[in-house]
Design a protein around this motif. Structure first.
Motif, short mmCIF file in Angstrom:
data_model
loop_
_atom_site.label_atom_id
_atom_site.label_comp_id
_atom_site.label_asym_id
_atom_site.label_seq_id
_atom_site.Cartn_x
_atom_site.Cartn_y
_atom_site.Cartn_z
N VAL A 88 0.69 -1.00 0.41
CA VAL A 88 0.00 -0.54 -0.07
C VAL A 88 0.90 0.87 0.24
N LEU A 89 1.12 0.97 0.52
CA LEU A 89 2.36 2.44 0.76
C LEU A 89 3.29 2.90 -0.49
N LEU A 90 3.69 1.73 -1.25
CA LEU A 90 4.92 1.75 -2.42
C LEU A 90 3.68 2.18 -3.21
N ALA A 91 1.81 1.48 -3.36
CA ALA A 91 1.17 1.89 -4.21
C ALA A 91 0.91 3.79 -4.06
N ARG A 92 0.90 3.52 -2.95
CA ARG A 92 0.51 5.12 -2.53
C ARG A 92 1.89 6.31 -2.96
N THR A 93 2.96 5.81 -3.02
CA THR A 93 4.56 6.42 -3.22
C THR A 93 4.91 6.82 -4.21
N LEU A 94 4.16 5.97 -4.96
CA LEU A 94 5.51 6.00 -6.20
C LEU A 94 4.18 6.11 -7.03
N GLU A 108 -2.29 -9.59 -3.77
CA GLU A 108 -2.26 -8.17 -2.71
C GLU A 108 -1.39 -6.98 -3.86
N PRO A 109 -0.16 -6.86 -3.88
CA PRO A 109 0.25 -5.44 -4.56
C PRO A 109 -0.38 -5.34 -6.18
N ARG A 114 -3.99 -0.51 -8.02
CA ARG A 114 -5.36 -0.31 -8.63
C ARG A 114 -6.28 0.91 -7.52
N ASP A 115 -6.29 0.18 -5.60
CA ASP A 115 -6.87 1.10 -5.17
C ASP A 115 -6.18 3.02 -5.22
#
Length: 353
Positions: A88-94, A108-109, A114-115
């Motif tokens: 989640v951190l990676l998805a929200r940061t990158l 989950e990745p 997607r989220d």
């Protein structure tokens, strides 16, 4: 291998093995947590932290222990509330321009990406190829690539060199090593490779140590990225007991115990595979290396229900992109449990014949 875009008709990426055993009373072959865990010495260590719960968590010692365990500077370690938080951190940061997830793998990745609003492309590994990764199948311009090693649910261990070939400047390469410690000697791991550009390695303490309910994992990456990801975390994201677990599981004694457990798992997996080879209609693609095996058999969905009626829970495979209704994932257990399962599987197949 082929590259596909995700679609609205995709399988349920949020389905996980724990859903198979929530009813209770079933022999659990659906969740890949080692049985008999956490061990007594670890439970005692966790219990001893209860007297310190009035104080805010201090992650310094745990971070240093993880860093020393992998030969990395402490600044290249980020402790997380399970490996799932790291996704989640990676998805929200990158901010990837072209994100690619190699499937079949832990879903989950992709769900986290997607989220966060990122389009996701898939590189689908084929059973006919033993689910082996060809680095050339990953698009050259992908600036975010996610792959598991060993991969859930295929249990295939990709060579470290094949994964290292995916690393390059301008690309973030995320390698999910949640099951790395189920492989003797942690073969294929890139956790110590601080020299590879853009590499991010994720680890979990859930599988070997039986800590799914504690939520503890960590991420290894270059310090600028770990610092940026840390800014996306809330204050004190990892509890005092979880920090104690991270520190305890990095000691030489714990690492030796984990390697012994991995070697026992390999022996038990060989027993299970030999039994599966004797069951008509069941096929294993690739060479399993982790604490579970993936099998293909006709009518797997109905077989899974018959197995539940016989007292065994296994993981459905149709929620993993690249698989379908004819796949099941089976956790490796001791030979007696595997033999009982194999008898139930044979009966379930005969019932549907």
């Amino acid at each position: 291998m082929r590259t596909d875009a995700a679609s609205a008709t995709d399988p349920d990426l949020r389905h996980h093995g724990d859903a198979e055993v929530r009813d209770g009373g079933l022999v659990d072959l659906a969740v890949n947590v080692r049985t008999g865990t956490p061990p007594g010495w670890l439970r005692d260590r966790l219990a001893a932290t209860l007297a310190d719960l009035a104080a805010y968590p201090d992650s310094g010692a745990a971070c240093a222990a993880v860093a020393a365990r992998h030969g990395r500077p402490p600044g290249e370690v980020l402790l997380t509330s399970g490996a799932a938080e790291a996704f989640v951190l990676l998805a929200r940061t990158l901010r990837p321009r072209r994100a690619v997830v190699v499937h079949p793998q832990f879903t989950e990745p992709e769900a986290a990406l997607r989220d966060a609003g990122h389009p996701v492309e898939r590189v689908l590994l084929r059973p006919e190829d033993g689910f082996r990764l060809d680095p050339a199948a990953v698009p050259d311009d992908a600036d975010l690539v996610v792959v598991g090693n060993p991969t859930n649910p295929t249990s295939v261990l990709h060579p470290a060199a094949a994964l290292a070939a995916l690393a390059r400047p301008g690309r973030t390469l995320v390698v999910d090593e949640a099951f790395a410690d189920t492989v003797p000697g942690e073969a294929g791991s890139l956790a110590a490779r601080g020299d590879l550009p853009g590499l991010v390695v994720l680890r979990s303490l859930t599988k070997t140590w039986g800590l799914a309910g504690l939520r503890i994992g960590y991420l290894l990456a270059a310090e600028p990225l770990t610092a940026e990801l840390a800014r996306s975390q809330p204050l004190w994201p990892v509890s005092t007991p979880a920090l104690a677990a991270a520190e305890a599981c990095c000691t030489p004694g714990a690492l030796a115990e984990a390697d012994r457990a991995a070697r026992t798992t390999a022996e038990h997996r060989a027993h299970l595979l030999a039994g599966l080879a004797a069951v008509p209609g069941v096929t294993v693609h690739g060479e399993p290396a982790a604490s579970f095996v993936l099998v293909r058999l006709p009518g797997a969905a109905a077989v899974r229900e018959r197995l539940r009626a016989a007292g065994f829970a296994v993981r459905r495979g149709d929620t993993f992109p690249g698989l379908g209704p004819d796949w099941l994932r089976i956790a490796v257990r001791d030979p007696a449990t595997s033999d009982a399962f194999l008898a139930a599987l044979t009966a379930a197949l005969a019932e549907g014949a």
